[in-house]
Design an enzyme around this catalytic site. Structure first.
Site, PDB file in Angstrom:
ATOM      1  N   LEU A 178      -4.786  -0.658  49.118  1.00  0.00           N
ATOM      2  CA  LEU A 178      -5.055   0.130  50.330  1.00  0.00           C
ATOM      3  C   LEU A 178      -5.599   1.525  50.029  1.00  0.00           C
ATOM      4  CD1 LEU A 178      -2.094  -0.902  52.697  1.00  0.00           C
ATOM      5  CD2 LEU A 178      -4.374  -1.913  52.479  1.00  0.00           C
ATOM      6  N   ALA A 229     -11.949  -6.436  45.051  1.00  0.00           N
ATOM      7  CA  ALA A 229     -11.437  -5.072  44.871  1.00  0.00           C
ATOM      8  C   ALA A 229     -12.191  -4.345  43.758  1.00  0.00           C
ATOM      9  CB  ALA A 229      -9.953  -5.128  44.541  1.00  0.00           C
ATOM     10  N   TYR A 235     -21.386   2.529  37.755  1.00  0.00           N
ATOM     11  CA  TYR A 235     -20.941   1.481  38.676  1.00  0.00           C
ATOM     12  C   TYR A 235     -21.586   0.149  38.311  1.00  0.00           C
ATOM     13  CZ  TYR A 235     -20.973  -1.471  42.786  1.00  0.00           C
ATOM     14  OH  TYR A 235     -20.880  -2.555  43.625  1.00  0.00           O
ATOM     15  N   PHE A 282     -26.874  -7.696  47.524  1.00  0.00           N
ATOM     16  CA  PHE A 282     -27.776  -6.603  47.863  1.00  0.00           C
ATOM     17  C   PHE A 282     -27.000  -5.751  48.875  1.00  0.00           C
ATOM     18  CE2 PHE A 282     -31.659  -7.214  45.366  1.00  0.00           C
ATOM     19  CZ  PHE A 282     -31.184  -8.261  44.600  1.00  0.00           C
ATOM     20  N   ASP A 324     -30.600   6.458  42.856  1.00  0.00           N
ATOM     21  CA  ASP A 324     -31.144   5.499  43.822  1.00  0.00           C
ATOM     22  C   ASP A 324     -32.447   4.874  43.321  1.00  0.00           C
ATOM     23  OD1 ASP A 324     -29.260   5.677  45.834  1.00  0.00           O
ATOM     24  OD2 ASP A 324     -30.380   7.151  47.020  1.00  0.00           O
TER      25      ASP A 324
HETATM   26  N1  UFG Z   1     -29.315   6.813  52.496  1.00  0.00           N
HETATM   27  C1  UFG Z   1     -29.813   7.857  53.235  1.00  0.00           C
HETATM   28  N2  UFG Z   1     -28.938   8.567  54.002  1.00  0.00           N
HETATM   29  C2  UFG Z   1     -27.594   8.290  54.058  1.00  0.00           C
HETATM   30  C3  UFG Z   1     -27.098   7.224  53.284  1.00  0.00           C
HETATM   31  C4  UFG Z   1     -27.995   6.507  52.500  1.00  0.00           C
HETATM   32  O1  UFG Z   1     -31.000   8.141  53.217  1.00  0.00           O
HETATM   33  O2  UFG Z   1     -26.848   8.980  54.767  1.00  0.00           O
HETATM   34  C5  UFG Z   1     -30.254   6.005  51.703  1.00  0.00           C
HETATM   35  C6  UFG Z   1     -29.902   5.929  50.241  1.00  0.00           C
HETATM   36  O3  UFG Z   1     -30.440   7.011  49.546  1.00  0.00           O
HETATM   37  C7  UFG Z   1     -30.482   4.578  49.859  1.00  0.00           C
HETATM   38  C8  UFG Z   1     -30.350   3.739  51.138  1.00  0.00           C
HETATM   39  O4  UFG Z   1     -30.191   4.688  52.187  1.00  0.00           O
HETATM   40  O5  UFG Z   1     -31.829   4.723  49.583  1.00  0.00           O
HETATM   41  C9  UFG Z   1     -29.150   2.819  51.127  1.00  0.00           C
HETATM   42  O6  UFG Z   1     -28.004   3.580  50.733  1.00  0.00           O
HETATM   43  P1  UFG Z   1     -26.522   3.043  50.840  1.00  0.00           P
HETATM   44  O7  UFG Z   1     -25.625   4.144  50.361  1.00  0.00           O
HETATM   45  O8  UFG Z   1     -26.263   2.471  52.183  1.00  0.00           O
HETATM   46  O9  UFG Z   1     -26.510   1.822  49.828  1.00  0.00           O
HETATM   47  P2  UFG Z   1     -26.905   1.768  48.268  1.00  0.00           P
HETATM   48  O10 UFG Z   1     -28.178   0.991  48.204  1.00  0.00           O
HETATM   49  O11 UFG Z   1     -26.907   3.081  47.615  1.00  0.00           O
HETATM   50  O12 UFG Z   1     -25.657   1.022  47.640  1.00  0.00           O
HETATM   51  C10 UFG Z   1     -25.152  -0.165  48.153  1.00  0.00           C
HETATM   52  C11 UFG Z   1     -23.678  -0.295  47.797  1.00  0.00           C
HETATM   53  C12 UFG Z   1     -23.497  -0.450  46.329  1.00  0.00           C
HETATM   54  C13 UFG Z   1     -24.383  -1.532  45.812  1.00  0.00           C
HETATM   55  C14 UFG Z   1     -25.800  -1.284  46.196  1.00  0.00           C
HETATM   56  C15 UFG Z   1     -26.736  -2.339  45.752  1.00  0.00           C
HETATM   57  O13 UFG Z   1     -22.971   0.856  48.211  1.00  0.00           O
HETATM   58  O14 UFG Z   1     -22.160  -0.760  46.078  1.00  0.00           O
HETATM   59  O15 UFG Z   1     -25.874  -1.208  47.604  1.00  0.00           O
HETATM   60  O16 UFG Z   1     -28.023  -1.956  46.142  1.00  0.00           O
HETATM   61  F1  UFG Z   1     -24.313  -1.632  44.472  1.00  0.00           F
END
Ligand code: UFG
Length: 323
Positions: free
Chosen positions: A33, A74, A141, A169, A279
């Protein structure tokens, strides 16, 4: 089957537990949790609050539940945090996972399903991405998930545990009852929807100078109920290996904002910001292997459908879960 689910109180785990129960399986959730919510655990499932970093605690929980299969959600999963605190990721996602596997070996568990990630590929050399691409993670990660994939291969060879590892994804959307509530929200869709709900003034666009048509990052968003279905298919005897799970279509940050605007019918203020470290510009799945070998077929492949389910959940739960 009798299934033991780590992280079953978390975002993806809670919906998978719901779908497992709907499919007639018996479920025990094991969750510390720290990120999950007690009220996100389907009341039809058993619940053990515990941490697999405690070897005895996880061994006792598995011995008591006597599962035929373990589904392991988890994990710590924030790319940005892993860049500042790698220890947290390697200890929990690798060492903690080994404790869980050892408990499985001790109790004779034969099937293991693991939540891996497309972050194990790093910056891909080709698009869309299939499972044969080289895995060169660009953050701790992704590295921690790749390390655990390798551990699994050795446990399959030495201890005969049949495993399926899914490289997700971008998980998104909600079921009617369970949705996305992270205590610190970093993900794109919930952050946009908070603006639509009037809980945030603006959403930040991290980077507008990427080599993509509109300059913002492209991701492949996949509905969590579709992810859950893949886990259920993976429980079938003989299924083993690594599978990408995505829809095969990429959407830019700006396109996701437009979709949220369309679905919510509310204006969304977006502000252009610098890139977020770690990213990759574009991540889009080729998931044919899961289609052909597992018989998987996403039921909610359209971005607007995915956003609609997320929006419905957020409107119903504007403050998320109570706990
Ligand atoms: N983004 C923004 N503004 C925000 C949040 C995100 O522009 O407020 C952008 C990020 O820079 C990225 C895209 O939106 O380009 C997606 O971001 P997320 O944080 O939603 O997701 P991520 O792609 O970074 O990561 C997610 C999961 C990870 C996983 C990954 C695989 O959080 O655990 O997808 O792609 F590994």
């Amino acid at each position: 089957m009798n299934v033991f689910v780590t992280g079953g109180a978390g975002y993806i785990g809670s919906v998978c537990v719901e779908e497992l129960l709907e499919a007639g399986h018996t479920v025990t959730v094991f969750d510390n949790l720290c990120e999950g919510h007690r009220s996100a655990v389907d009341p039809r499932a058993g619940f053990v609050q515990g941490d697999f970093n405690d070897r005895q605690a996880i061994a006792d929980a598995i011995a008591a539940a006597r599962p035929e299969a373990v589904i392991h959600f988890a994990a710590h999963a924030l790319v940005g945090e892993s860049m500042t605190n790698p220890s947290k990721y390697f200890r929990n996602n690798v060492a903690g996972g080994v404790n869980l596997l050892d408990a499985c070996v001790a109790s004779g568990v034969r099937k293991f399903v693991f939540s891996s990630t497309c972050a194990t590929y790093g910056i891909p050399e080709k698009m869309p991405m299939d499972e044969s691409l080289p895995q060169k993670p660009v953050n701790p990660y992704g590295e921690s998930k790749l390390m655990f994939e390798k551990v699994l291969s050795w446990y399959r060879e030495i201890h005969r545990i049949e495993f399926v590892a899914f490289r997700y994804f971008n998980a998104a959307g909600a079921s009617a009852r369970f949705g996305e509530h992270h205590r610190i929200e970093t993900h794109l869709i919930p952050n946009i929807l908070k603006v639509a709900l009037g809980q945030k003034e603006q959403v930040d666009i991290f980077g507008t100078d990427y080599p993509t048509p509109d300059g913002t990052c492209i991701r492949d968003y996949i509905h969590i109920a579709d992810l859950a279905q893949a886990h259920i298919l993976a429980l079938e005897p003989g299924k083993t290996g690594f599978y990408n799970l995505g829809n095969g279509e990429g959407f830019s940050v700006r396109q996701v904002i437009e979709s949220c605007q369309r679905i919510s019918g509310r204006p969304i203020r977006a502000v252009e910001k610098d890139r977020r470290p770690g990213d990759p510009p574009r991540l889009v799945a080729a998931a044919q292997k899961a289609y052909t070998e597992l018989g998987w077929k996403p039921r909610f492949p359209k971005l607007d459908q995915i956003v609609q389910t997320a929006w419905d959940w957020h409107v119903k739960h504007p403050s998320g879960y109570a706990d």
